[in-house]
Scaffold this active site. Structure first.
Site, PDB file in Angstrom:
ATOM      1  N   LYS A  72       0.772  -1.069  -0.031  1.00 57.79           N
ATOM      2  CA  LYS A  72      -0.088  -0.093   0.059  1.00 57.79           C
ATOM      3  C   LYS A  72       0.865   1.364  -0.071  1.00 57.79           C
ATOM      4  O   LYS A  72       1.843   1.369   0.671  1.00 57.79           O
ATOM      5  CB  LYS A  72      -0.939  -0.132   1.121  1.00 57.79           C
ATOM      6  CG  LYS A  72      -1.870   1.024   1.235  1.00 57.79           C
ATOM      7  CD  LYS A  72      -2.830   0.720   2.667  1.00 57.79           C
ATOM      8  CE  LYS A  72      -3.916   1.876   2.520  1.00 57.79           C
ATOM      9  NZ  LYS A  72      -4.691   1.718   3.918  1.00 57.79           N
ATOM     10  N   SER A 147      -9.326   1.148   3.060  1.00 61.43           N
ATOM     11  CA  SER A 147      -8.743   1.996   2.112  1.00 61.43           C
ATOM     12  C   SER A 147      -7.462   1.328   1.487  1.00 61.43           C
ATOM     13  O   SER A 147      -7.034   1.952   0.673  1.00 61.43           O
ATOM     14  CB  SER A 147      -7.943   3.242   3.180  1.00 61.43           C
ATOM     15  OG  SER A 147      -7.243   2.743   4.126  1.00 61.43           O
ATOM     16  N   SER A 171      -9.506  -1.404   7.106  1.00 68.53           N
ATOM     17  CA  SER A 171      -9.193  -1.307   5.905  1.00 68.53           C
ATOM     18  C   SER A 171      -8.496  -2.572   5.347  1.00 68.53           C
ATOM     19  O   SER A 171      -8.401  -2.262   4.067  1.00 68.53           O
ATOM     20  CB  SER A 171      -8.361   0.026   6.123  1.00 68.53           C
ATOM     21  OG  SER A 171      -8.802   1.352   6.563  1.00 68.53           O
TER      22      SER A 171
END
Length: 479
Positions: A72, A147, A171
């Site tokens: 990420k 996310s 997330s």
């Protein structure tokens, strides 16, 4: 994709790390317009492949040498720009790597790219207003979750054995549910957060995506441990997270009921607040499966259930305001060329981040701090003490991952309480939790993936992996 199979191919020289990375990049080159990645550096990929091949030649390889993965874009990387999903940091260069990333690099893991995310981890759709929205690879009409939505793409497509995201209130677990993979959030402080852009410092945890619980146990063996640069990490004895695999729950004699002696906690509050019929029926099936394996169901009561999501929002908004405010300085503005269009720092943020920023500013202002923020911290301690008592009578707690099915990525009016209602509690008190797929629902031309969440006691990851492995062998595979 099984990590051990890739290790076999690389170790016996049936495939080179460079050829494996090139094969994956070839597969995804036609999908780059779907915004799964923010940064890809092909020269850096070549350097990593050469390093992993050197390890193989010197017989210093391990299970992860030459294995490709993605991170990420919230983790600091020295060789690739780190943006945290924000145009504010689009040209921001960092001179160090995150601690866990250094550990994986030293083992020869190949980073093929930094994946897309919601800006500063604020959101549940991976609908990034600057880098573009990320499509769900299995369901084009629905959101990929957030996310960490970009990190789960190659794992769900069986092109990577694992990828790394971050979890603040679900997330990792929520995108894992929507993309039919396992999302693992370990105990707070088990993996160093040094080098990670903070959304909410007391809630953030590094999480792992995979389709195989064995893959996750191997990654945990490599990245966990004390870090002098992160004072929230724990100095514990080195753990082998694979040690309970293929053993009975209490190591008693061989029996088809592998989980005899396991006490499963089910909260009446959690269960009675499931309004979606398909989610409720799925949870009933899961509990029946655990009973079939010999587990005992125990009903528990969780204090302050109706306030958990409110407390999470107060703490996360306040800490987000504190963490983002540090970027508002002249040095950083000059470094990333912010005044080119004469825009202020605040106007450069997305709508979701602005909303959180406003709320956080209000909550920690001098006259509101005691009323909201400090009170939430006190209630958080009471919830923690309640869970300590719960784990004296049960070994794990089972809840839904979210209380609704997947939704369209343009549905911004969705009630946020549905999204974080069941996942945020384990972040508030730092417990390990895992989202697991269970079945698929078909409605016309749409597919909805069903799943559930297991919450364990502190530092019980090895036992959680054992329980999940038994359940996985008997009742599901990632489709």
């Amino acid at each position: 994709m099984n990590l051990l199979k890739l290790y076999y191919l690389i170790y016996f020289k049936k495939i080179k790390p460079f050829d494996l990375s090139r094969f994956i990049l070839k597969k995804i080159e036609n999908s780059l317009f779907k915004n799964y990645f923010i940064n890809i550096d092909y020269n850096y990929i070549k350097k990593q492949c050469l390093y992993s091949e050197k390890l193989l030649l010197k017989n210093k390889n391990n299970l992860l040498t030459g294995i490709p993965t993605t991170y990420k874009d919230v983790f600091s990387t020295k060789s690739i720009n780190t943006t945290a999903g924000s145009r504010i940091l689009k040209n921001y260069n960092i001179f160090y790597n995150a601690t866990f990333l250094n550990k994986l690099n030293n083992l020869g893991v190949i980073n093929i790219g930094k994946s897309n995310m919601d800006e500063f981890c604020v959101g549940s759709n991976t609908f990034n207003f600057y880098f573009g929205k990320t499509e769900n690879p299995l369901n084009k009409n629905f959101t990929t979750g957030g996310s960490s939505g970009g990190s789960v793409y190659l794992v769900s497509k069986n092109l990577l054995p694992f990828s790394i995201g971050s979890d603040t209130g679900g997330s990792v677990r929520q995108p894992a549910l929507f993309n039919n993979v396992i999302g693992f959030k370990p105990t707070y402080g088990l993996i160093s957060r040094y080098g990670m852009f903070s959304y909410s410092s007391s809630l953030d945890t590094i999480g792992i995506f995979s389709k195989n619980i064995l893959n996750i146990s191997i990654i945990l063996n490599s990245v966990t441990g004390f870090d002098i640069k992160d004072q929230t990490t724990f100095n514990l004895t080195k753990e082998d997270y694979t040690r309970y695999l293929n053993k009975n729950w209490l190591l008693n004699k061989i029996n088809y009921k592998k989980l005899i002696g396991l006490n499963v906690g089910v909260s009446k509050n959690f269960f009675n607040n499931i309004y979606n019929f398909s989610v409720r029926s799925n949870m009933e099936d899961v509990l029946l499966n655990f009973e079939f394996l010999g587990a005992k169901i125990i009903f528990i009561n969780i204090l302050f259930f109706d306030f958990i999501n409110i407390i999470y929002n107060i703490i996360s908004s306040s800490e987000l305001y504190s963490n983002i405010s540090k970027y508002n300085n002249k040095f950083l503005f000059d470094k990333i060329c912010f005044f080119l269009n004469k825009k202020t720092f605040f106007n450069s943020l997305s709508i979701n981040t602005k909303n959180k920023f406003f709320i956080g500013n209000y909550l920690i202002s001098s006259n509101k701090k005691k009323k909201f923020f400090f009170l939430s911290k006190k209630i958080r301690i009471l919830i923690l003490e309640n869970f300590k008592k719960i784990f004296t009578i049960c070994d794990i707690i089972i809840t839904p991952t979210i209380s609704c099915n997947n939704w369209n990525f343009l549905d911004f009016n969705l009630n946020k309480n549905f999204i974080d209602k069941y996942t945020s509690v384990s972040n508030l008190i730092g417990l390990p939790s895992v989202s697991l797929p269970s079945k698929i629902l078909y409605y016309k031309s749409f597919k909805f993936f069903q799943g559930f969440q297991i919450i364990g006691n502190y530092f019980s990851e090895a036992r959680l992996i054992q329980i999940i492995n038994e359940y996985e062998k008997n009742f599901f595979k990632c489709f």
